[in-house]
Every structure is written in structure tokens, then in C-alpha cells.
Design a protein around this motif. Sequence first.
Motif, mmCIF file in Angstrom:
data_model
loop_
_atom_site.group_PDB
_atom_site.id
_atom_site.type_symbol
_atom_site.label_atom_id
_atom_site.label_comp_id
_atom_site.label_asym_id
_atom_site.label_seq_id
_atom_site.Cartn_x
_atom_site.Cartn_y
_atom_site.Cartn_z
ATOM 1 N N ALA A 184 0.825 -1.206 0.000
ATOM 2 C CA ALA A 184 0.000 0.000 0.000
ATOM 3 C C ALA A 184 0.862 1.261 0.000
ATOM 4 C CB ALA A 184 -0.930 -0.010 1.211
ATOM 5 N N LEU A 185 1.885 1.297 0.836
ATOM 6 C CA LEU A 185 2.762 2.466 0.892
ATOM 7 C C LEU A 185 3.525 2.653 -0.409
ATOM 8 C CD1 LEU A 185 4.233 2.402 4.505
ATOM 9 C CD2 LEU A 185 2.900 4.242 3.458
ATOM 10 N N HIS A 186 4.005 1.562 -0.981
ATOM 11 C CA HIS A 186 4.750 1.641 -2.243
ATOM 12 C C HIS A 186 3.871 2.224 -3.343
ATOM 13 C CE1 HIS A 186 7.552 0.606 -5.444
ATOM 14 N NE2 HIS A 186 6.540 0.040 -6.087
ATOM 15 N N LEU A 187 2.652 1.732 -3.462
ATOM 16 C CA LEU A 187 1.739 2.219 -4.490
ATOM 17 C C LEU A 187 1.353 3.677 -4.242
ATOM 18 C CD1 LEU A 187 -0.581 -0.905 -4.817
ATOM 19 C CD2 LEU A 187 1.086 -0.082 -6.516
ATOM 20 N N ALA A 188 1.098 4.010 -2.982
ATOM 21 C CA ALA A 188 0.676 5.377 -2.647
ATOM 22 C C ALA A 188 1.779 6.389 -2.922
ATOM 23 C CB ALA A 188 0.260 5.440 -1.178
ATOM 24 N N ARG A 189 2.992 6.083 -2.492
ATOM 25 C CA ARG A 189 4.096 7.021 -2.652
ATOM 26 C C ARG A 189 4.534 7.143 -4.117
ATOM 27 N NH1 ARG A 189 7.061 8.854 1.300
ATOM 28 N NH2 ARG A 189 9.068 8.359 0.306
ATOM 29 N N ALA A 190 4.233 6.149 -4.914
ATOM 30 C CA ALA A 190 4.577 6.185 -6.341
ATOM 31 C C ALA A 190 3.722 7.188 -7.114
ATOM 32 C CB ALA A 190 4.421 4.797 -6.953
ATOM 33 N N GLN A 191 2.623 7.658 -6.508
ATOM 34 C CA GLN A 191 1.745 8.602 -7.202
ATOM 35 C C GLN A 191 2.319 10.017 -7.250
ATOM 36 O OE1 GLN A 191 -0.865 7.175 -8.742
ATOM 37 N NE2 GLN A 191 -0.025 5.312 -7.779
#
Length: 418
Positions: free
Chosen positions: A382-389
Motif C-alpha cells: 500500500a505504501l509503495h503504491l501510494a508514494r509512487a503517485q
Amino acid sequence: MMKAEALAYFASFPTFAGEAFGLDALKDLLHRLHDPQDELKCIHVAGTNGKGSTCEFLHQILTAAGIKTGCFTSPALDSVMDQIRIGAHHIDDHSFAELTAHLQTVIETMPVKPSQFETLTALAFEYFKQEHCELVILETGLGGTDDATNVIKRSVLDIMTPIDHDHMGLLGNTLTEIAGHKAGIIKPGDKVLTVDQKPEAMTVIQKTCDQQQAKLRAARSPIRKQADINGQTFVLAGQEYSIGLAGLYQINNAALAVQAAQWLGISDAAIRQGLAQTQWPARFEIIAHDPVTILDGGHNVQGAAVLKESLDRYFPDQKIVFVTGMLADKEYEKMLKIVSPLADRFYTVTPENPRALSAEALADWLNNNHQSAQACANVKTALHLARAQGRPVCVFGSLYAVPAIRRCMQSENPSKID
């Protein structure tokens, strides 16, 4: 007994529900320990939101004043040991293990066993007594009347933070019922300091103080002078104070702690020093940059509302990527409706708690209510996907998700969390 064995012992039984409802089991345990709580001078803090922050502001102020101060707060963000502190230090491994071994021996002889929280409360009392604390700050775990911390006979000061709807299944569905539980900490002759409450809650507090012949004082509200992501300045009774916490709501908690300290006769210099050095994890805490990542433990409707206020202030005209996990018994629909106007998208997780709402159920609700949401198998994803935005990221919804979030961020890059 070693630290790991002590932690395993605490993990072996229910958090709040012991073998019987009420405080009889805890009182029995404390009596077998020769009632250490009776030898402590306590400041008792109850309310719905802001308890932990208010406790920490006051803890730092009293420590700055040279007063050896114990502090017992909940819930734990990592280990139950985090809940027991004196000054800048958590309970040490040796003391925790030694006291746990002693309590285990005593509990084995009891006909009715206490809960985990009750046992931890007893351990805290015993530790603070052994360490000769001059004052002890106690944050209620749940409610007030039947809370484990409410075994004390008298307080130096009772503090009431804002009371709102939470834990309705246990405390009641109305503010009057909920406030009745919170005000249960008020003892005969106590001094009571309260924020400006909603009318229903204020009526209950005033009535309880009248019945207990307690002295009630209403705290003044601060005026914000300046706020940015690094901290805030506020004015209270013509005096200017500064704090290093960014959450807009924190000036209210700080102002309450200031007035509590003043009622206790603490110097202005100690108050200012204590405010300046206060840090409090998972309350609008900046845990990373590029993009800015905020960790906030807001877990009820009031918490979501003040979180939105801070996000609006610091990130105007920007959409936020949320990582969120909720407990099923919370008013999660209301909470999500409050923050949804700010959202670019949501990544949902399942908190580490048996009462957790599944990430899939949470994502389904969001998608069915015109939001973009994706359920994630774990916090790391979740953090990886969120921060990739590339947008500001806000993690919120449950304090029980905090340990996994912090572990993930630290393993990814230890420098991202101070």
C-alpha cells in the motif's frame, strides 16, 4: 524471565476483557501487591480525543520543571512497554521482565484473572512506586468509570479532553451516556479542568462535579498565530507559546496542558521548555518527504474532521493519496465521507486487530461510493503504491495499523523516520 518472555505473557490474554466484568480482579491483584497506587499522586486524563497528546505535553512540562513524572498512556504503538514512561525513558527491559514475572506468580494464585490492560496498569503502578515518582499522569484506556486506571482513590487533578461519540457499543449511544462514563474519574474534592465541551457533555461534567463537591475550571481556548508543517505558535491569555507539532488540533491540547500546569503551580519557563520538546508519534506526524508522507492515528469522526482541517491548511488545492485501515466497529463510513473530498485515491489495508475491517470490504465500500480504491495485501504494498503517485500521502484510520507502517518505512529507509 527475559523481556521476550514477558512480552509473550502479555500477548497471551485478552486486552480488555478479563474473566469478569468490572474492576474486582484488578483490585484483588493490587491488594496482593499492597496497593501501590495508593502511594502515588496522580493526574487523571479522560475524554475521546486528544488524551495522549495532552498527557505528553504535560509530561514534558512537569519533567522540565524537575519533577520525576511517570506517564501511562494507551494504546501501545509498538510494544506495551511504550505505554509506561518516566521522563524521556520507557520502562527498561530488566524492570519490565522482573515485574512481569512477579505479577505472573501472583496472578496464578487468583481465582479470577485480570485482563491484559488491567495487568499492565498494575505493573505501571508498581513500577512508578518503585521508582519514587513524584507525580504520575494516567490516561484512561476506555471510558472512565470502569477503566482500570480508575482504581485510584483521589487525583491531584482531573483533565477532561473533548468528549464525542466513540466506543458506543460499550459507552452508550448518546453524548450524555458517554460523558457519564468519562466523568466517572471525578472523585470527591478533586480539581477538574475541562475544555469547552458540547452542551450535553458539559452538563454531565458540571453535575458530577457538583455531586462530588469537586472544583471545576473551564480551560480557555488558544488563538492560533502561525502554523506550518514544522510547528505552530498560539496565544493564550495574552502569552505566546510555540510547539513543534503540526496538527492544527494540537494547539488545543497544548493549551489545555499549559493551564493544567499553571493550576499545579509550574513555572512559565518549564511550561515553554516542555512544550518545545514535546514529540508525539502518529498524530499528524511527518514520517517521510518526497513525497510528504503523514501518519495520523485519527480513528473516529472527530479525529477525521481535525485531520481534514490540517490537510486543507497545509496542502491547499492538492489531492491526497490515502492509505487507510479501519476497525469494523468504528463509524468508518462517516470518517471516509469527511476526508473523501480531498482524495485522489485510497489504498486499503487490514489493521493488526481482530476487530479489523478487511481491506477488501473497505475498498468495496469506497468504490461503491464514487472513490478510487484498491485493497492491498499488506502495508508495504500500500505504501509503495501510494508514494509512487507523487502526491502527498496520508496514512490514517486506526492506531492499530501504526506499528506495521513504521516498521515498513524504517526498513525501506531508516532515515525517513526520525
